[in-house]
Scaffold this active site. Structure first.
Site, PDB file in Angstrom:
ATOM      1  N   ARG A  34      11.432   4.036   2.776  1.00  0.00           N
ATOM      2  CA  ARG A  34      11.154   3.039   3.832  1.00  0.00           C
ATOM      3  C   ARG A  34      12.406   2.209   4.023  1.00  0.00           C
ATOM      4  O   ARG A  34      13.031   1.794   3.046  1.00  0.00           O
ATOM      5  CB  ARG A  34       9.991   2.142   3.428  1.00  0.00           C
ATOM      6  CG  ARG A  34       9.876   0.934   4.351  1.00  0.00           C
ATOM      7  CD  ARG A  34       8.625   0.155   4.132  1.00  0.00           C
ATOM      8  NE  ARG A  34       7.464   0.914   4.555  1.00  0.00           N
ATOM      9  CZ  ARG A  34       6.237   0.403   4.602  1.00  0.00           C
ATOM     10  NH1 ARG A  34       6.018  -0.842   4.245  1.00  0.00           N
ATOM     11  NH2 ARG A  34       5.216   1.142   4.989  1.00  0.00           N
ATOM     12  N   ARG A  76       0.804  -1.225   0.000  1.00  0.00           N
ATOM     13  CA  ARG A  76       0.000   0.000   0.000  1.00  0.00           C
ATOM     14  C   ARG A  76       0.839   1.278   0.000  1.00  0.00           C
ATOM     15  O   ARG A  76       0.563   2.210  -0.756  1.00  0.00           O
ATOM     16  CB  ARG A  76      -0.922   0.028   1.236  1.00  0.00           C
ATOM     17  CG  ARG A  76      -2.181  -0.772   1.079  1.00  0.00           C
ATOM     18  CD  ARG A  76      -2.676  -1.267   2.429  1.00  0.00           C
ATOM     19  NE  ARG A  76      -1.790  -2.312   2.884  1.00  0.00           N
ATOM     20  CZ  ARG A  76      -1.935  -3.599   2.565  1.00  0.00           C
ATOM     21  NH1 ARG A  76      -2.963  -3.987   1.873  1.00  0.00           N
ATOM     22  NH2 ARG A  76      -1.056  -4.506   2.968  1.00  0.00           N
ATOM     23  N   THR A  77       1.830   1.333   0.869  1.00  0.00           N
ATOM     24  CA  THR A  77       2.544   2.605   1.010  1.00  0.00           C
ATOM     25  C   THR A  77       3.278   2.948  -0.287  1.00  0.00           C
ATOM     26  O   THR A  77       3.176   4.071  -0.791  1.00  0.00           O
ATOM     27  CB  THR A  77       3.514   2.557   2.205  1.00  0.00           C
ATOM     28  OG1 THR A  77       2.767   2.167   3.357  1.00  0.00           O
ATOM     29  CG2 THR A  77       4.144   3.910   2.456  1.00  0.00           C
ATOM     30  N   HIS A 129       5.870   6.005  11.267  1.00  0.00           N
ATOM     31  CA  HIS A 129       5.267   5.945   9.932  1.00  0.00           C
ATOM     32  C   HIS A 129       4.284   7.128   9.837  1.00  0.00           C
ATOM     33  O   HIS A 129       3.074   6.951   9.859  1.00  0.00           O
ATOM     34  CB  HIS A 129       4.551   4.601   9.781  1.00  0.00           C
ATOM     35  CG  HIS A 129       4.151   4.226   8.394  1.00  0.00           C
ATOM     36  ND1 HIS A 129       4.197   5.110   7.329  1.00  0.00           N
ATOM     37  CD2 HIS A 129       3.684   3.052   7.901  1.00  0.00           C
ATOM     38  CE1 HIS A 129       3.767   4.467   6.241  1.00  0.00           C
ATOM     39  NE2 HIS A 129       3.454   3.236   6.562  1.00  0.00           N
ATOM     40  N   LYS A 175      26.472  -4.384  -0.936  1.00  0.00           N
ATOM     41  CA  LYS A 175      27.937  -4.360  -1.117  1.00  0.00           C
ATOM     42  C   LYS A 175      28.639  -3.705   0.068  1.00  0.00           C
ATOM     43  O   LYS A 175      29.853  -3.579   0.078  1.00  0.00           O
ATOM     44  CB  LYS A 175      28.290  -3.564  -2.383  1.00  0.00           C
ATOM     45  CG  LYS A 175      27.644  -4.053  -3.648  1.00  0.00           C
ATOM     46  CD  LYS A 175      28.055  -3.124  -4.802  1.00  0.00           C
ATOM     47  CE  LYS A 175      27.306  -3.435  -6.077  1.00  0.00           C
ATOM     48  NZ  LYS A 175      27.487  -2.368  -7.077  1.00  0.00           N
TER      49      LYS A 175
HETATM   50  C1  NCD Z   1       2.144  -0.869   8.086  1.00  0.00           C
HETATM   51  C2  NCD Z   1       3.652  -0.703   8.087  1.00  0.00           C
HETATM   52  O1  NCD Z   1       4.310  -0.983   7.108  1.00  0.00           O
HETATM   53  O2  NCD Z   1       4.119  -0.283   9.137  1.00  0.00           O
HETATM   54  N1  NCD Z   1       1.628  -1.060   6.810  1.00  0.00           N
HETATM   55  C3  NCD Z   1       1.373   0.041   6.043  1.00  0.00           C
HETATM   56  O3  NCD Z   1       2.240   0.834   5.780  1.00  0.00           O
HETATM   57  N2  NCD Z   1       0.119   0.223   5.644  1.00  0.00           N
HETATM   58  C4  NCD Z   1       1.633  -1.812   9.083  1.00  0.00           C
HETATM   59  C5  NCD Z   1       2.135  -3.207   9.096  1.00  0.00           C
HETATM   60  O4  NCD Z   1       2.980  -3.610   8.302  1.00  0.00           O
HETATM   61  O5  NCD Z   1       1.634  -3.945   9.953  1.00  0.00           O
END
Ligand code: NCD
Length: 306
Positions: free
Chosen positions: A105, A55-56, A133, A84
């Site tokens: 991320r 999703r993100t 997040h 590396k």
């Molecule tokens: C979350 C994350 O990656 O922290 N997912 C997201 O970004 N929608 C929650 C999760 O992974 O549980």
């Protein structure tokens, strides 16, 4: 807007949150009316996902394209020069030469802070290990406001892995700008971290901690369900022991208020039953939908405001 680099929800003032949410609702209108939008025309955004994401990443990339921008991406640590032995500092020092905005991320807690030491370019933390997040917290808040009509005077129950869920940490920091009560529902091993509790005490926000949802369901306006974060456990046996600690189903949800809303950052594993999906309380796929206008708003604000 005073920031170009978003690493933590703690950075955001009430006024800034309101500006972002307002801008997101403008973006939602643009999307609904299928208007062409050129706010990122001529810009390149680096979408760096060194940890799994559905999703993100895809909602960020959708947001970039909807704003008329272009995307370059890196997916997976395995394919990056970290493999590396390159440092994150050098990686970001490199990418800042290619892109106008960086979205990242990374599995390391604190990695977003580390990244911005290497660049002054607009930067957005899309999840740093078990840290934060903040963009998820913003879309959670946007969804709550849209569904409940307000962010004040709400009792927010948060269930599951409160220790390792970065979405929870950021959501608590963000909502602490409002008049809310928190009910934290977690087993002892997965309690909300001390650093979050200390923040709540400093802000004088009401909270309580319980281990079972049954006794508190009737108090809640919002019920935020999280999965046990398998990838953060060093002790896999401990994960096995805790992974099924909660099971949220239609029966449990229906013990709550009629206008309760159920949120989840997703993915869900076993903690949230699909029999909740058809209840009017289920709002987790609305969160997914809202993620695009919220991320459009953020990208526009980090790039285009002074
Ligand atoms: C979350 C994350 O990656 O922290 N997912 C997201 O970004 N929608 C929650 C999760 O992974 O549980």
């Amino acid at each position: 807007m005073s920031f170009k680099q978003l690493t933590s929800a703690k950075q955001l003032s009430l006024e800034e949150i309101e500006v972002i949410l307002e801008k997101a609702s403008e973006m939602e209108k643009i999307l609904e009316q299928k208007e062409e939008c050129n706010l990122l025309k001529g810009k390149i955004v680096a979408s760096l996902f060194y940890e799994p994401s559905t999703r993100t990443r895809l909602s960020f990339e959708t947001a970039i394209l909807r704003l008329g921008g272009k995307v370059i991406n890196a997916v997976g640590e395995e394919n990056a020069s970290f493999k590396k032995g390159e440092t994150l500092y050098d990686t970001i020092k490199t990418i800042e030469n290619y892109a106008d905005i960086i979205v990242m991320r990374h599995p390391g807690e604190g990695s977003a802070e580390e990244a911005i030491r290497a660049t002054n370019k607009p930067f957005i933390n899309a999840g740093d290990g078990a840290g934060e997040h903040p963009t998820q917290a913003l879309l959670d808040a946007y969804t709550i406001k849209k569904e409940k009509g307000r962010l004040d005077e709400l009792t927010i129950g948060i269930l599951g892995d409160l220790k390792f869920s970065r979405t929870v940490h950021s959501l608590v920091f963000l909502l602490s700008n409002y008049k809310v009560n928190f009910v934290f529902i977690a087993p002892d091993e997965l309690k909300i971290p001390e650093k979050v509790v200390a923040f709540l005490k400093e802000k004088n926000i009401n909270y309580k901690e319980v281990t079972s949802p049954d006794d508190v369901m009737e108090e809640l306006d919002v019920f935020y369900v999280t999965r046990v974060q398998k990838e953060r456990f060093e002790d896999k046996a401990k994960y096995e022991e805790l992974k099924n600690v909660y099971y949220v189903d239609a029966e449990l949800v229906q013990k709550g208020k009629n206008d309760l809303i159920v949120l989840s950052p997703l993915p869900r594993i076993t903690e949230l039953s699909t029999d909740v999906d058809n209840l009017p309380q289920a709002a987790y796929f609305k969160q997914v939908k809202n993620s695009v206008p919220v991320r459009m708003a953020l990208l526009d604000l980090v790039e285009n405001s002074d």
